[in-house]
Motif scaffolding. Structure first.
Motif, short mmCIF file in Angstrom:
data_model
loop_
_atom_site.label_atom_id
_atom_site.label_comp_id
_atom_site.label_asym_id
_atom_site.label_seq_id
_atom_site.Cartn_x
_atom_site.Cartn_y
_atom_site.Cartn_z
N TYR A 141 39.03 97.88 -33.32
CA TYR A 141 40.34 98.30 -33.55
C TYR A 141 41.63 97.26 -33.05
O TYR A 141 41.55 96.76 -31.96
N THR A 142 42.63 97.26 -33.83
CA THR A 142 43.67 96.37 -33.38
C THR A 142 44.69 97.29 -32.74
O THR A 142 45.25 98.42 -32.97
N LEU A 143 45.25 96.83 -31.41
CA LEU A 143 46.02 97.32 -30.78
C LEU A 143 47.37 96.75 -30.56
O LEU A 143 47.48 95.43 -30.04
N VAL A 162 36.41 98.02 -18.05
CA VAL A 162 37.25 97.53 -19.30
C VAL A 162 36.93 95.89 -19.00
O VAL A 162 37.24 95.47 -17.60
N TYR A 163 36.94 95.04 -19.94
CA TYR A 163 36.86 93.86 -19.91
C TYR A 163 38.00 93.07 -20.80
O TYR A 163 38.22 93.67 -21.98
N LEU A 164 38.63 92.25 -20.19
CA LEU A 164 39.79 91.50 -20.96
C LEU A 164 39.59 90.25 -21.19
O LEU A 164 38.83 89.66 -20.55
N ASN A 193 40.99 90.04 -27.08
CA ASN A 193 40.21 91.03 -27.32
C ASN A 193 39.93 91.78 -25.88
O ASN A 193 40.39 91.46 -24.68
N MET A 194 39.48 93.11 -25.94
CA MET A 194 39.43 94.04 -24.73
C MET A 194 38.17 94.75 -25.21
O MET A 194 38.08 95.35 -26.40
N ILE A 195 36.93 95.12 -24.28
CA ILE A 195 35.97 95.69 -24.58
C ILE A 195 36.12 96.75 -23.26
O ILE A 195 36.28 96.48 -22.19
N VAL A 196 35.83 98.18 -23.81
CA VAL A 196 35.91 99.32 -23.04
C VAL A 196 34.57 100.26 -23.03
O VAL A 196 34.11 100.56 -24.03
N ALA A 204 35.71 98.43 -29.12
CA ALA A 204 36.02 97.05 -29.14
C ALA A 204 37.48 97.09 -29.82
O ALA A 204 37.98 97.69 -30.72
N PHE A 205 38.58 96.05 -29.07
CA PHE A 205 39.92 96.34 -29.51
C PHE A 205 40.21 94.73 -29.53
O PHE A 205 39.63 93.80 -29.17
#
Length: 390
Positions: A141-143, A162-164, A193-196, A204-205
């Motif tokens: 997903y694009t944020l 949460v991982y940045l 990117n960011m993983i939650v 995934a973002f």
């Protein structure tokens, strides 16, 4: 620095040369010779003039002199070799302050600005900033984020980790099932990117920095229908538990009401009457592990009476003084009721109490019942019960 120098040099050249060119043009205009004026022959009228107008012949100008001044003198033609003044490149409507600041030009400028703002508002309205998506484990997903703006992501379950990709460019905080993201860079080319990880899933973002007005304010995730049905099980269990508790409470109320009307299991049988109002200490009853003292109030008057409170204590009389009572510590039970007894009616109440049984004639119970008979005043009924003599 070179641009500044050449700009200043150009301005100086224009300032110096402009007066010189004006002076040269003025002198060249003074040297111009007028063209020959053809006058009509005497006695013949010019067909272009009215009949009553007279035709006047002008004398030729002197040799090398200027034509006589006059308002009707024709303008001399410039010499063929004379240098003409360059045309002014500034539009007349800008050089003339009266035209430049006229109401019409001001209205036109205001209309252009309003149209520009309307187009900008329409462009911003196309992006509301609030999105709702269905969770897909195979999608990134694009944020879109913006500086000085916060973006919230609402997950269907509690977020755990949460991982940045680059924590120097973005900030992320977890608040239960919500994650707050905020950029700390002005570079619109920045992406990471960011993983939650939530309780049972991962998201995934791809984070981007965009201009103000194009950012995402709130992104809400919903689970697919199959997962939603499974997640209703805890809600169903909670509803069943609440229903069981409610049924248990209702059942207990019914049992207490039955216990109140059934009569005592251990009778005491002490009563007192005064002014048409009576108080009876009927005895004790139990429901499960809870014991109750049962009292009955009788109102034989024509006015309602209010039962205010009841107090029950255990005592032991002195061996040497018969009238002295020593109350047992921890055997004091009291409760306020504020129960209205209608005229010529009866009411039974239950007082939670579990005193020990009376072992001898020195042991006893003392119950104090306070009743407000309104016009008859407050009355206190003391009901005393002693054990059998041994």
């Amino acid at each position: 620095m070179n641009r500044t120098f050449w700009a200043g040099f150009g301005v100086a050249v224009v300032v110096i040369l402009l007066p010189v060119l004006v002076l040269i043009d003025a002198r060249s205009s003074s040297d111009r010779k007028p063209s020959a004026v053809t006058a009509p022959l005497p006695g013949k009228a010019d067909p272009g003039l009215p009949p009553e107008a007279e035709t006047v012949s002008l004398p030729p100008p002197p040799e090398g002199g200027q034509p006589p001044p006059g308002p009707s003198a024709p303008l001399p033609a410039p010499p063929s070799g004379a240098r003409r003044k360059p045309d002014n490149i500034v539009p007349k409507e800008l050089s003339d302050p009266v035209i430049a600041f006229s109401p019409q030009r001001i209205r036109e400028g205001v209309d252009r600005e309003m149209r520009r703002r309307e187009r900008e508002m329409v462009r911003k309205k196309k992006h509301s900033g609030i999105r709702t998506v269905v969770y897909d484990p195979n999608r990134v997903y694009t944020l879109r984020t913006a500086v000085s703006h916060v973006t919230l992501v609402d997950f269907p379950e509690e977020a755990k980790e949460v991982y940045l990709g680059d924590s120097k460019l973005f900030l992320a905080e977890v608040f239960g099932s919500r994650v707050k993201i905020k950029p700390i860079t002005w570079d619109h080319e920045t992406t990471t990117n960011m993983i939650v990880y939530t309780l049972h899933r991962q998201f995934a973002f791809r984070l981007r920095v965009v201009a103000e007005g194009e950012e995402d304010d709130l992104l809400t995730f919903y689970l697919p229908r199959s997962d939603t049905v499974v997640n209703l099980n805890p809600l169903r269990k909670k509803m069943e538990a609440d229903l069981a508790v409610r049924e248990k409470v209702d059942l207990r109320k019914t049992a207490i009401e039955t216990l109140r009307e059934a009569g005592p299991q251990i009778p005491v049988g002490v009563s007192q009457e005064e002014g048409g109002i009576g108080a009876d200490f009927l005895g004790f009853s139990s429901l499960g592990n809870v014991s109750y003292a049962l009292f009955e109030i009788t109102n034989g008057t024509g006015r309602p009476a209010v039962l205010q409170d009841v107090r029950l204590r255990s005592f032991r009389t002195s061996l040497f003084w018969e009238g002295r009572k020593d109350y047992v510590e921890g055997q004091d039970y009291s409760q306020s009721f504020q129960v209205t007894v209608s005229p010529h009616g009866k009411k039974r109440i239950l007082l939670p109490a579990d005193p020990p049984p009376l072992a001898s004639s020195r042991d006893g119970y003392l119950a104090e019942v306070r009743i407000d008979a309104q016009e008859g005043g407050r009355r206190v009924f003391r009901l005393e019960k002693r054990g059998d003599k041994k």
